[in-house]
Design an enzyme around this catalytic site. Structure first.
Site, short mmCIF file in Angstrom:
data_model
loop_
_atom_site.label_atom_id
_atom_site.label_comp_id
_atom_site.label_asym_id
_atom_site.label_seq_id
_atom_site.Cartn_x
_atom_site.Cartn_y
_atom_site.Cartn_z
CE LYS A 128 -2.24 5.56 5.50
NZ LYS A 128 -3.65 5.81 5.82
CG ASP A 168 -2.35 6.15 9.17
OD1 ASP A 168 -3.51 6.30 8.76
OD2 ASP A 168 -1.90 5.03 9.46
N1 GLU Z 1 -4.63 8.57 7.67
C1 GLU Z 1 -5.99 8.96 7.52
C2 GLU Z 1 -6.74 7.92 6.71
O1 GLU Z 1 -6.44 6.75 6.77
C3 GLU Z 1 -6.14 10.38 7.02
C4 GLU Z 1 -5.47 10.71 5.73
C5 GLU Z 1 -5.49 12.20 5.38
O2 GLU Z 1 -6.07 12.99 6.13
O3 GLU Z 1 -4.91 12.52 4.35
O4 GLU Z 1 -7.68 8.19 6.01
#
Ligand code: GLU
Length: 449
Positions: A128, A168
């Site tokens: 992340k 996100d």
């Molecule tokens: N931010 C999204 C999550 O919390 C998607 C992450 C992604 O697609 O890599 O899962």
């Protein structure tokens, strides 16, 4: 060995190591609290110090993000990427742009992502990233300059086989476009290093809808275990970002009546429920005009706007928190239960506090953690990577079929793992155990790295 003493010591050591990292410790505590029977039956995890290794991110990158606003004034934000675990695939997870972003919040999100990605059945590790940048009120030019500056450092740490970011909170197609553009400029390669791209330059159809649709499919699956369905149920969805709006869309399509939702300014109570016309208005308001929900009640005056108020006091059968972590507290849970709520399906990451979860579990209602029920987004990101590798595109229907299948599989894995370890019907335990085992076993296979 006394497993409870072992995990208590383990958690105490973690608290000493990172005393200020409240949300990260909350997430670790929740996972560990459900792993006792797994550790008991598999002492190798203890001997090989899998928990100790799993909570330590493989790498954290922190960097300066300088940029200039339209008036020429200089601003400095802080950027991060937490590369948490790559045992089952390249680091994968979104980028969050929000004032609340800290190393703590990103460690928590990357930790959750590791389990979530493991549940998707796809080869995706956990990561992340983000920055304390707030895009609200900024011009497109300012957002672009910020995103380019962010990428000027991050580009050297990511890559198609290394780390694949996505969006996100505060980071949608516009921001991904600017970041991807700069990534491509700096590296001179056109690869699927980002997901959540627009379809005309490598994105998957249905990626924007995937998290919200997945939440609705998971809700449907949970209700089916009680021979019930979404049809005719009153629903509330908290956030009205990408996840919330698409959850509203699919819940409505499945026959639910969505009567409550919210944004930064307050919440809307629309007793008549959202219909096709209202949904089209909401999509334009949120995704195109980036406006406030106050405009929704101007357009549909039968709905009520409640400034600064959350949604949880609105009577409902189904609640889907889709805003941010710890948005639903113990008191909110009690109010929901008192009003007859029978199913809580998390669309955001860790939105329910431990007290709220305890209240839902004590009442015996259906409750699913975000790492299971909001995994549809990252799952379709995985499918976007597959399509990029093959250099072809699937239709919306094909992607939706995959998404549906993956959500069913996650649902079944949760139920099976929970039952196998004596916690039948406990989705939280099931998600943690199933997510943990795949990563833990892969770490064992790969030795001490
Ligand atoms: N931010 C999204 C999550 O919390 C998607 C992450 C992604 O697609 O890599 O899962």
């Amino acid at each position: 060995m006394d497993i409870h003493a072992y995990t208590a010591d383990f958690l105490e050591a973690q608290e000493k190591k990172d005393p200020g990292q409240k949300v990260f410790l909350q997430a670790v505590k929740e996972v560990v609290s459900t792993l006792h029977p797994v550790l008991e039956q598999n002492p190798v995890y203890i001997k090989e110090k899998i928990l100790e290794r799993l909570v330590e991110p493989e790498r954290i990158i922190s960097f300066r993000v300088p940029w200039q606003d339209d008036k020429g004034e200089i601003h400095v934000n802080r950027g991060y990427r937490v590369q948490f675990n790559s045992a089952i695939g390249p680091y994968k997870g979104g980028i969050r742009f929000h004032t609340s972003v800290t190393q703590d919040s990103l460690k928590f999100l990357a930790f959750e992502q590791t389990f979530k990605n493991s549940l998707t059945t796809l080869p995706l590790g956990g990561g992340k990233g983000g920055s304390d940048f707030d895009a609200r009120g900024k011009s497109d030019g300012e957002v672009m300059r910020f995103c380019h500056s962010f990428m000027n450092e991050l580009y050297r740490h990511i890559g198609y086989h290394t780390d694949v970011p996505a969006g996100d909170l505060g980071c949608g197609a516009r921001e991904i476009g600017y970041m991807y553009g700069q990534y491509k400029k700096l590296t001179d390669v056109f690869t699927g290093t980002f997901t959540g791209k627009k379809p005309n330059w490598g994105g998957s159809l249905l990626r924007p809808e995937a998290t919200g649709y997945g939440v609705a499919y998971f809700t449907q699956n949970m209700l089916a275990t009680k021979n019930d369905s979404v049809k005719g149920k009153t629903c509330i969805v908290s956030g009205t970002g990408n996840v919330g709006v698409h959850a509203i869309e699919k819940l409505t399509e499945l026959g639910g009546k969505v009567v409550g939702f919210m944004d930064y300014d307050g919440s809307v109570y629309d007793k008549d429920g959202v219909d096709a016309e209202k949904l089209a208005f909401l999509k334009d308001l949120v995704f195109v005009r980036r406006g406030s929900l106050k405009e929704y009640v101007k357009k549909f005056p039968k709905a009520e706007f409640r400034p600064g108020k959350k949604t949880w006091d609105i009577p409902c059968n189904i609640a889907c928190p889709t805003a941010c972590e710890n948005e639903l507290h113990g008191d909110d849970a009690k109010t929901l239960l008192k009003n007859g709520c029978k199913c809580v399906c998390e669309g955001s990451n860790m939105p329910c506090t431990p007290e709220a979860i305890e209240a839902f579990q004590a009442a015996g209602i259906l409750y699913s953690p975000g790492k299971a029920s909001n995994a549809g987004g990252v799952a379709v990101s995985g499918l976007e990577m597959t399509q990029n590798s093959m250099r072809l595109y699937w239709t919306r229907e094909e992607v939706d079929q995959y998404l549906h299948r993956i959500m069913n599989s996650i649902h079944n894995s949760c139920l099976e793992a929970a039952e196998m370890y004596g916690m039948k019907g406990n989705y939280m335990a099931g998600a943690n155990i199933a997510g943990f085992k795949k990563v833990a076993d892969s770490m064992l296979d790969q030795g001490l790295v």
